[in-house]
Design an enzyme around this catalytic site. Structure first.
Site, PDB file in Angstrom:
ATOM      1  N   LYS A 224       0.812  -1.210   0.000  1.00 36.43           N
ATOM      2  CA  LYS A 224       0.000   0.000   0.000  1.00 36.43           C
ATOM      3  C   LYS A 224       0.853   1.270   0.000  1.00 36.43           C
ATOM      4  O   LYS A 224       2.051   1.254   0.254  1.00 36.43           O
ATOM      5  CB  LYS A 224      -0.991  -0.033   1.163  1.00 36.43           C
ATOM      6  CG  LYS A 224      -2.094  -1.057   0.898  1.00 36.43           C
ATOM      7  CD  LYS A 224      -3.200  -1.060   1.918  1.00 36.43           C
ATOM      8  CE  LYS A 224      -4.307  -2.033   1.485  1.00 36.43           C
ATOM      9  NZ  LYS A 224      -5.363  -2.164   2.489  1.00 36.43           N
ATOM     10  N   ARG A 265      -2.961 -10.090   5.172  1.00 40.75           N
ATOM     11  CA  ARG A 265      -3.385 -10.282   3.780  1.00 40.75           C
ATOM     12  C   ARG A 265      -2.307  -9.699   2.879  1.00 40.75           C
ATOM     13  O   ARG A 265      -2.012  -8.504   2.941  1.00 40.75           O
ATOM     14  CB  ARG A 265      -4.727  -9.573   3.552  1.00 40.75           C
ATOM     15  CG  ARG A 265      -5.309  -9.704   2.151  1.00 40.75           C
ATOM     16  CD  ARG A 265      -6.605  -8.904   2.069  1.00 40.75           C
ATOM     17  NE  ARG A 265      -7.255  -9.029   0.761  1.00 40.75           N
ATOM     18  CZ  ARG A 265      -6.966  -8.284  -0.306  1.00 40.75           C
ATOM     19  NH1 ARG A 265      -6.036  -7.341  -0.207  1.00 40.75           N
ATOM     20  NH2 ARG A 265      -7.606  -8.462  -1.449  1.00 40.75           N
TER      21      ARG A 265
END
Length: 316
Positions: A224, A265
């Site tokens: 991210k 994740r």
């Protein structure tokens, strides 16, 4: 640090932080859009993630990157169902990543074992009743609105306090809607309606988030933007592209596992699978004899990948 991760009814107990591999069946996801768009290629990639150490595989057919438009229901179903079915037929534990109740229901019929909803049940009023009726685990993420404008919602006075408060409301809504509390997983929503300083603060306070919410916690930091910002340094120059953030992702996986996360994740599995297993070994050492007594048997307790097939599997 508190390593108590909680147990999710309906899923295995891995006795450590689990690793959820990501298969994006989309042309426009932020880190790997288009790479796994073909269903056969996506299934093979999911099996590869399992061989690398994934405990379960999350299949999504709609990009939730900032600014992403929605796809229609028929297209999402066309993308997701063959991949869910193909992986389930290979005895892989599958999660479906969707905000639509109809897609969740069809994916569960195709073999998915849990539902991961980035809206926490807010995008579709039918989601909570559908999951409650199916009696499957449900990931409830912190969400302030759709991807198309979520960056405009990244305004906080105290990000951890506000995320906990808002996420608690979604968790309570899920319980009130009939989902058993011991089937619910909380996700603080890193990267969703948050800027890099917000994400970093949440990572710093993961143990507080988990303790105050009282549910097993999924941490989804993989590749991210906040990792890119951290790697770029103070001047913000030379932000590495998403696929060059896997080592940084593994660092967060280790931090999350150490702070009691139920699962992480990730897109690239092997490094994070190694990270969570090292954390497990450290936790065992901390609670064991001070001289390290006993034999180190390596992988006999599921802490390694000696079988070459990972540890994913459906519950009988």
């Amino acid at each position: 640090m508190n390593p108590t991760r909680g147990r999710v009814i309906g899923l295995p107990d891995w006795n450590r932080c689990a690793v959820m591999g990501v298969v994006n069946v989309t042309p426009d996801s932020f880190s790997d859009g288009g790479r796994w768009f073909d269903p056969d290629v996506a299934v093979k990639h999911g099996l590869h993630l399992v061989s690398e150490g994934a405990d379960l595989v999350d299949v999504g057919g709609e990009s939730t990157r900032p600014g992403a438009p929605r796809v229609d229901e028929d297209e999402e179903l066309r993308r997701v169902l063959p991949v869910v079915r193909g992986l389930a037929e290979e005895d892989v534990l599958v999660s479906v990543d969707t905000m639509r109740a109809s897609v969740a229901q069809r994916a569960l019929e195709a073999g998915a074992a849990l539902v991961n909803d980035v809206s926490g049940g807010l995008a579709d009023p039918g989601m909570v009743p559908a999951v409650a009726a199916a009696q499957v685990p449900f990931v409830v993420m912190h969400w302030r609105g759709r991807s198309i404008d979520m960056n405009n919602r990244a305004v906080y006075d105290d990000v951890t306090t506000e995320v906990v408060r808002e996420l608690r409301s979604s968790l309570e809504r899920a319980v009130d809607g009939g989902i058993a509390p011991d089937r619910i997983i909380a996700d603080p929503g890193l990267g969703f309606a948050k800027q890099a300083p917000h994400d970093l603060r949440l990572v710093a306070e993961l143990s507080r988030v988990r303790a105050e919410l009282g549910h097993p916690m999924l941490v989804a930091a993989s590749r991210k933007r906040f990792l890119g910002r951290a790697l770029a340094g103070a001047d913000g120059a030379s932000v590495p592209p998403a696929r060059e953030r896997d080592a940084a992702t593994a660092a967060v996986s280790a931090l999350a596992a150490r702070e009691g996360a139920w699962a992480v994740r990730v897109h690239e599995v092997r490094a994070s699978a190694d990270a969570v297993r090292v954390v497990q070994a450290v936790e065992r050492a901390a609670s064991g004899p001070p001289d390290g007594g006993g034999n180190d048997t390596g992988t006999g307790d599921g802490t390694g990948r000696s079988s070459g097939t990972g540890s994913a599997g459906r519950l009988g």
